[in-house]
Design a protein around this motif. Sequence first.
Motif, short mmCIF file in Angstrom:
data_model
loop_
_atom_site.label_atom_id
_atom_site.label_comp_id
_atom_site.label_asym_id
_atom_site.label_seq_id
_atom_site.Cartn_x
_atom_site.Cartn_y
_atom_site.Cartn_z
N HIS A 58 10.34 -4.70 -0.42
CA HIS A 58 10.59 -3.28 -0.69
C HIS A 58 9.54 -2.70 -1.65
N GLN A 59 9.00 -3.54 -2.55
CA GLN A 59 7.96 -3.05 -3.44
C GLN A 59 6.67 -2.80 -2.68
N LEU A 60 6.32 -3.75 -1.79
CA LEU A 60 5.12 -3.56 -0.99
C LEU A 60 5.28 -2.36 -0.06
N ASN A 106 3.03 -16.81 5.05
CA ASN A 106 2.72 -15.58 4.32
C ASN A 106 2.09 -14.52 5.22
N ILE A 107 1.21 -14.96 6.11
CA ILE A 107 0.62 -14.01 7.06
C ILE A 107 1.70 -13.41 7.95
N SER A 108 2.61 -14.26 8.39
CA SER A 108 3.70 -13.79 9.25
C SER A 108 4.59 -12.79 8.51
N MET A 109 4.85 -13.03 7.24
CA MET A 109 5.69 -12.13 6.46
C MET A 109 5.07 -10.75 6.36
N ARG A 138 4.35 -5.04 8.25
CA ARG A 138 3.50 -4.00 8.84
C ARG A 138 4.11 -3.43 10.11
N ASP A 139 4.76 -4.29 10.88
CA ASP A 139 5.38 -3.83 12.13
C ASP A 139 6.53 -2.87 11.87
N ARG A 140 7.14 -2.95 10.69
CA ARG A 140 8.28 -2.08 10.38
C ARG A 140 7.86 -0.75 9.76
N LEU A 141 6.59 -0.60 9.46
CA LEU A 141 6.12 0.62 8.82
C LEU A 141 5.77 1.69 9.85
N ALA A 180 1.31 1.72 8.01
CA ALA A 180 0.81 0.47 8.57
C ALA A 180 -0.71 0.39 8.50
N GLN A 181 -1.38 1.52 8.61
CA GLN A 181 -2.83 1.52 8.54
C GLN A 181 -3.34 1.19 7.14
N CYS A 182 -2.47 1.31 6.15
CA CYS A 182 -2.86 1.00 4.77
C CYS A 182 -2.85 -0.49 4.48
N LEU A 183 -2.24 -1.30 5.39
CA LEU A 183 -2.15 -2.74 5.19
C LEU A 183 -3.08 -3.44 6.17
N GLU A 184 -4.13 -4.05 5.68
CA GLU A 184 -5.11 -4.73 6.51
C GLU A 184 -5.08 -6.22 6.21
#
Length: 266
Positions: free
Chosen positions: A135-137, A180-183, A188-191, A196-200
Amino acid sequence: MERDDKAAKKADPSLQGGWPSRAQLHRWLNGELKGLPYSGHCRVLEAMFPGRSAHELFATAAVEIPAQRTEPEPARSAGPDVAANAPQLADVTAVFSSRSAFSSAYPASSLLDDAKEINAAGLSLNILCQSCPDHQLKRLLDSGTRIRCLFLDVKGQAIRAREAEEGYTDSTRTTLTALNISMLTRLRDRLDTTSAQCLELHVYDETIRFNLLIVDRALCVVQPYLPQARGVNSPTFVITDNTAAEGLFPVFDQVFRDMWERSKPV
């Protein structure tokens, strides 16, 4: 005065009543006398202070005055001059013996809560994936914070070489990094599209040298990867960009940029 009269009578009955006046005594004590008093007064004083001559009684005490130094006295030190050999810390503002000691002083929430840009590179990036709740991320990403994560490629050779160096034979590092990559991928899929574009997410397959966390192009946390030691046991350096000519911040900022350019997206 009675004592003076007795001394005068003892020295010479003719001197009785001719002792020094109070005014004369004050002049003597104030150093106003040049030479010695009258001979009669000297005889009275010598009678009052047996064993001391008038010359001794009125002698000026010699005070030794140290000669002025022409050169400064060398510093008295058991070791080399501290100021001349002071360490040049550049823009390093804190050093910790391990990641756990660093985390106690710099909780992830305090580092990232108001960030506008976060760049992270390393192996599994636990400071983001294990120390920050989803939730913080999400809140950061929804507010427009740009987060770039650079993981060691779980399909590459470098991560296996690092596992062997640390003594793991059960793909521990590969499994944790993949988790961790999967998490982050699920997050990102839920954004929504904008957030989602802000998370690379990128991966790289190179010998791992540093774990880097750069926040807002101003704060950099650096950990070197030591031989046969887990990342959590590595010393941690906090660097704050102060535009120092010989500062370290631009060095590690460029390290991240170069690695990012050579990496591939997930």
